[in-house]
Design a protein around this motif. Structure first.
Motif, PDB file in Angstrom:
ATOM      1  N   VAL A  21       0.841  -1.200   0.000  1.00 46.19           N
ATOM      2  CA  VAL A  21       0.000   0.000   0.000  1.00 46.19           C
ATOM      3  C   VAL A  21       0.874   1.246   0.000  1.00 46.19           C
ATOM      4  O   VAL A  21       0.686   2.180  -0.791  1.00 46.19           O
ATOM      5  CB  VAL A  21      -0.949   0.000   1.216  1.00 46.19           C
ATOM      6  CG1 VAL A  21      -1.666   1.350   1.340  1.00 46.19           C
ATOM      7  CG2 VAL A  21      -1.976  -1.124   1.104  1.00 46.19           C
ATOM      8  N   ARG A  24      -0.804   0.068  -3.781  1.00 42.03           N
ATOM      9  CA  ARG A  24      -1.874  -0.932  -3.792  1.00 42.03           C
ATOM     10  C   ARG A  24      -3.054  -0.462  -2.928  1.00 42.03           C
ATOM     11  O   ARG A  24      -2.955   0.492  -2.172  1.00 42.03           O
ATOM     12  CB  ARG A  24      -1.344  -2.265  -3.272  1.00 42.03           C
ATOM     13  CG  ARG A  24      -0.185  -2.841  -4.066  1.00 42.03           C
ATOM     14  CD  ARG A  24      -0.615  -3.471  -5.367  1.00 42.03           C
ATOM     15  NE  ARG A  24       0.505  -4.173  -6.000  1.00 42.03           N
ATOM     16  CZ  ARG A  24       0.796  -5.454  -5.802  1.00 42.03           C
ATOM     17  NH1 ARG A  24       0.041  -6.171  -4.988  1.00 42.03           N
ATOM     18  NH2 ARG A  24       1.830  -6.002  -6.403  1.00 42.03           N
ATOM     19  N   SER A  25      -4.145  -1.182  -3.000  1.00 39.02           N
ATOM     20  CA  SER A  25      -5.376  -0.804  -2.300  1.00 39.02           C
ATOM     21  C   SER A  25      -5.308  -1.145  -0.815  1.00 39.02           C
ATOM     22  O   SER A  25      -5.156  -2.313  -0.436  1.00 39.02           O
ATOM     23  CB  SER A  25      -6.569  -1.517  -2.926  1.00 39.02           C
ATOM     24  OG  SER A  25      -7.718  -1.395  -2.121  1.00 39.02           O
ATOM     25  N   ARG A  26      -5.433  -0.121   0.018  1.00 38.63           N
ATOM     26  CA  ARG A  26      -5.528  -0.356   1.462  1.00 38.63           C
ATOM     27  C   ARG A  26      -6.824  -1.090   1.792  1.00 38.63           C
ATOM     28  O   ARG A  26      -6.858  -1.935   2.700  1.00 38.63           O
ATOM     29  CB  ARG A  26      -5.456   0.980   2.204  1.00 38.63           C
ATOM     30  CG  ARG A  26      -5.637   0.871   3.714  1.00 38.63           C
ATOM     31  CD  ARG A  26      -5.338   2.185   4.410  1.00 38.63           C
ATOM     32  NE  ARG A  26      -5.895   2.240   5.756  1.00 38.63           N
ATOM     33  CZ  ARG A  26      -6.816   3.101   6.162  1.00 38.63           C
ATOM     34  NH1 ARG A  26      -7.292   4.007   5.321  1.00 38.63           N
ATOM     35  NH2 ARG A  26      -7.266   3.085   7.395  1.00 38.63           N
ATOM     36  N   ASP A  27      -7.896  -0.770   1.079  1.00 34.35           N
ATOM     37  CA  ASP A  27      -9.174  -1.437   1.346  1.00 34.35           C
ATOM     38  C   ASP A  27      -9.085  -2.934   1.086  1.00 34.35           C
ATOM     39  O   ASP A  27      -9.657  -3.738   1.838  1.00 34.35           O
ATOM     40  CB  ASP A  27     -10.277  -0.806   0.504  1.00 34.35           C
ATOM     41  CG  ASP A  27     -10.841   0.438   1.139  1.00 34.35           C
ATOM     42  OD1 ASP A  27     -11.928   0.365   1.726  1.00 34.35           O
ATOM     43  OD2 ASP A  27     -10.184   1.501   1.066  1.00 34.35           O
ATOM     44  N   GLU A  28      -8.384  -3.325   0.025  1.00 29.10           N
ATOM     45  CA  GLU A  28      -8.198  -4.753  -0.246  1.00 29.10           C
ATOM     46  C   GLU A  28      -7.468  -5.423   0.914  1.00 29.10           C
ATOM     47  O   GLU A  28      -7.824  -6.528   1.334  1.00 29.10           O
ATOM     48  CB  GLU A  28      -7.410  -4.947  -1.546  1.00 29.10           C
ATOM     49  CG  GLU A  28      -8.152  -4.552  -2.810  1.00 29.10           C
ATOM     50  CD  GLU A  28      -9.022  -5.666  -3.363  1.00 29.10           C
ATOM     51  OE1 GLU A  28      -9.069  -6.746  -2.744  1.00 29.10           O
ATOM     52  OE2 GLU A  28      -9.649  -5.446  -4.411  1.00 29.10           O
ATOM     53  N   HIS A  44     -15.207   3.589   3.435  1.00 30.58           N
ATOM     54  CA  HIS A  44     -14.699   2.214   3.414  1.00 30.58           C
ATOM     55  C   HIS A  44     -15.806   1.170   3.386  1.00 30.58           C
ATOM     56  O   HIS A  44     -15.565   0.035   2.969  1.00 30.58           O
ATOM     57  CB  HIS A  44     -13.791   1.966   4.617  1.00 30.58           C
ATOM     58  CG  HIS A  44     -12.513   2.744   4.583  1.00 30.58           C
ATOM     59  ND1 HIS A  44     -11.603   2.638   3.559  1.00 30.58           N
ATOM     60  CD2 HIS A  44     -11.995   3.654   5.455  1.00 30.58           C
ATOM     61  CE1 HIS A  44     -10.570   3.438   3.797  1.00 30.58           C
ATOM     62  NE2 HIS A  44     -10.794   4.075   4.926  1.00 30.58           N
ATOM     63  N   PRO A  53     -18.355  -0.155  -5.781  1.00 27.65           N
ATOM     64  CA  PRO A  53     -17.481   0.940  -6.232  1.00 27.65           C
ATOM     65  C   PRO A  53     -18.134   1.869  -7.243  1.00 27.65           C
ATOM     66  O   PRO A  53     -17.702   3.012  -7.398  1.00 27.65           O
ATOM     67  CB  PRO A  53     -16.295   0.200  -6.866  1.00 27.65           C
ATOM     68  CG  PRO A  53     -16.333  -1.172  -6.313  1.00 27.65           C
ATOM     69  CD  PRO A  53     -17.773  -1.479  -6.066  1.00 27.65           C
ATOM     70  N   GLN A  87      -7.639   1.144 -13.501  1.00 36.34           N
ATOM     71  CA  GLN A  87      -7.814   1.675 -12.151  1.00 36.34           C
ATOM     72  C   GLN A  87      -9.270   1.635 -11.728  1.00 36.34           C
ATOM     73  O   GLN A  87      -9.583   1.319 -10.577  1.00 36.34           O
ATOM     74  CB  GLN A  87      -7.284   3.110 -12.090  1.00 36.34           C
ATOM     75  CG  GLN A  87      -5.771   3.217 -12.133  1.00 36.34           C
ATOM     76  CD  GLN A  87      -5.296   4.650 -12.240  1.00 36.34           C
ATOM     77  OE1 GLN A  87      -5.883   5.463 -12.955  1.00 36.34           O
ATOM     78  NE2 GLN A  87      -4.213   4.957 -11.536  1.00 36.34           N
ATOM     79  N   LEU A 113     -10.872  -0.546  -8.526  1.00 30.93           N
ATOM     80  CA  LEU A 113     -11.342   0.206  -7.371  1.00 30.93           C
ATOM     81  C   LEU A 113     -12.161  -0.694  -6.451  1.00 30.93           C
ATOM     82  O   LEU A 113     -13.051  -1.418  -6.897  1.00 30.93           O
ATOM     83  CB  LEU A 113     -12.192   1.387  -7.827  1.00 30.93           C
ATOM     84  CG  LEU A 113     -12.717   2.318  -6.711  1.00 30.93           C
ATOM     85  CD1 LEU A 113     -11.563   3.004  -5.999  1.00 30.93           C
ATOM     86  CD2 LEU A 113     -13.684   3.347  -7.300  1.00 30.93           C
ATOM     87  N   SER A 114     -11.850  -0.664  -5.190  1.00 29.91           N
ATOM     88  CA  SER A 114     -12.561  -1.526  -4.243  1.00 29.91           C
ATOM     89  C   SER A 114     -12.627  -0.857  -2.882  1.00 29.91           C
ATOM     90  O   SER A 114     -11.870   0.073  -2.574  1.00 29.91           O
ATOM     91  CB  SER A 114     -11.860  -2.886  -4.124  1.00 29.91           C
ATOM     92  OG  SER A 114     -10.528  -2.715  -3.663  1.00 29.91           O
ATOM     93  N   TYR A 115     -13.543  -1.348  -2.084  1.00 26.62           N
ATOM     94  CA  TYR A 115     -13.733  -0.873  -0.713  1.00 26.62           C
ATOM     95  C   TYR A 115     -13.868  -2.097   0.188  1.00 26.62           C
ATOM     96  O   TYR A 115     -14.186  -3.196  -0.285  1.00 26.62           O
ATOM     97  CB  TYR A 115     -14.987  -0.002  -0.617  1.00 26.62           C
ATOM     98  CG  TYR A 115     -14.942   1.235  -1.484  1.00 26.62           C
ATOM     99  CD1 TYR A 115     -14.322   2.400  -1.045  1.00 26.62           C
ATOM    100  CD2 TYR A 115     -15.497   1.233  -2.757  1.00 26.62           C
ATOM    101  CE1 TYR A 115     -14.261   3.520  -1.848  1.00 26.62           C
ATOM    102  CE2 TYR A 115     -15.441   2.357  -3.571  1.00 26.62           C
ATOM    103  CZ  TYR A 115     -14.821   3.496  -3.106  1.00 26.62           C
ATOM    104  OH  TYR A 115     -14.754   4.608  -3.911  1.00 26.62           O
TER     105      TYR A 115
END
Length: 406
Positions: free
Chosen positions: A226, A231-235, A262, A267, A289, A293-295
């Motif tokens: 991250v 990278r995605s923190r949410d992932e 979050h 998304p 991107q 995108l993810s949460y």
């Protein structure tokens, strides 16, 4: 759409025992259904009003709906490990103060929540606390993690190999938002984590302690990706939450405490925003991107289909604490420095509920269609958005009067 929602909103008294409001309990029961993961959000980490209210919602969910795990968007290591060492109620508030971001651990706004957790513990009840954030900013992680790993899973590494991990971890703790460290340091950090995970697998024993250590090491690698690779923190947070739900607390009912952003379950709520500000940022994103995108809410909804309920909050007027962001690096903050809740556009749900002068209200969003847009500051208090919020949240709670964290 906003006017229709405002008319259908269920008003309630935010200061009373929520469990005594039969209509509210019935409405929440309908929103939650048989789902066993309820995500409670806030529009700003400086929003003391939603924190106070959600403390009472935790009590309601625990007492009336059987939810008995409280998972914070906070330090995976310090909270999850630290809670295991709690043996008496007097330890709980110091544990929260040292393990969680200041706005959820030390702020007066959260006094009611921790008082309830203490009361449950004192009576021998069950309400376990844990964290799922890959960013480790609690005292226990900052001060003890390296030594703990050296004496356990790092015991088979050479001094040089373990130093590579320690140097990378120090860089994350002290310069997370600076330019990424040299490639050699990054490679050494990841290689040392791989070696520690490999040593766990070589033991060929499946125990709770081994599985937890492996999850922690994977999270440490994710934090670096991250910070250093974007990278995605949410992932990463969703992966930690999955482990908590399936391995640490299987069969339990979990409350997730996080920011509204979050807990979005889809998304496209963000990608389909019609406002100029976010739209410019979205237009600059590549298709890759956008697809990535993810949460936490969206990943968890895929991982646990039919089990996730997301309830956001928003404010009408008043103030919030302005310096909350300083807590994100583990700093102590001044809760008394405030700023006004931004003015709302006349066509927003907040403006319409302000005009009705309701103190608090529950908005059931489950029946909205895929194309139902309305204006609100639900995703983040800092900007209004004309968006299809029903895709992302099952319900929202409106509070008329914002208060800071003090």
């Amino acid at each position: 759409m906003a006017s229709r929602l405002a008319e259908a909103a269920l008003p309630f008294d935010e200061a009373q025992d929520l469990g005594q409001d039969a209509k509210l309990v019935e409405a929440l029961a309908a929103v939650i259904g048989d789902r066993d993961i309820v995500m409670l959000g806030e529009p700003s980490h400086g929003d003391g009003s939603s924190i106070r209210l959600r403390g009472r919602l935790v009590e309601l969910l625990h007492r009336r709906f059987g939810f008995d795990v409280l998972a914070f968007e906070a330090d995976f290591w310090s909270l999850t490990r630290g809670w295991e060492a709690i043996s008496e109620p007097a330890q709980i508030r110091p544990f929260a103060d040292s393990s969680i971001y200041d706005f959820w651990g030390r702020a007066p706004a959260v006094d009611g929540l921790w008082a309830y957790v203490e009361a449950v513990f004192a009576k021998g009840g069950r309400l376990d606390v844990c964290g799922f954030d890959c960013r480790l900013k609690g005292e226990m992680a900052r001060e003890n993690l390296t030594a703990t790993l050296r004496s356990t899973v790092g015991a088979n590494l050479s001094d040089e190999q373990f130093k590579a991990f320690a140097d990378g971890y120090a860089a994350l703790q002290t310069a997370e938002f600076a330019a990424p460290p040299q490639k050699e340091l990054q490679e050494g950090y990841f290689a040392s984590i791989d070696r520690m995970i490999a040593s766990l697998k070589q033991e060929n024993v499946s125990t709770d302690a081994v599985e937890q250590a492996q999850a922690e090491l994977s999270s440490l690698a994710a934090w670096a990706r991250v910070a250093w690779e974007g990278r995605s923190r949410d992932e990463a947070m969703a992966a930690n939450l999955e482990w908590l739900v399936t391995q640490k607390f299987p069969g339990r009912k979990v409350i997730v405490w996080a920011h509204n952003n979050h807990i979005l379950k889809d998304p496209t709520v963000y990608l389909d925003i019609r406002d100029p500000g976010p739209a410019q940022q979205i237009a600059a994103m590549s298709e890759a991107q956008k697809a990535a995108l993810s949460y936490v809410g969206s990943v968890s909804s895929r991982t646990f289909p039919g089990r996730v309920c997301a309830i956001a909050t928003t404010l009408g007027r008043g103030e919030t604490s302005a310096l909350f962001y300083k807590a994100l690096d583990g700093s102590k903050i001044d809760f008394t420095v405030t700023r006004p809740v931004p003015a709302h556009a006349s066509d927003s749900i907040e403006a319409m509920l302000l005009e009705k002068n309701v103190e608090a209200a529950l908005l059931d969003l489950r029946d909205l269609s895929h194309g139902d847009f309305f204006r609100s500051r639900l995703i983040d208090l800092s900007y209004p958005a004309d968006a299809p919020f029903g895709r992302g949240y099952d319900a929202a709670i409106y509070l008329r009067d914002g208060r800071g964290l003090a």
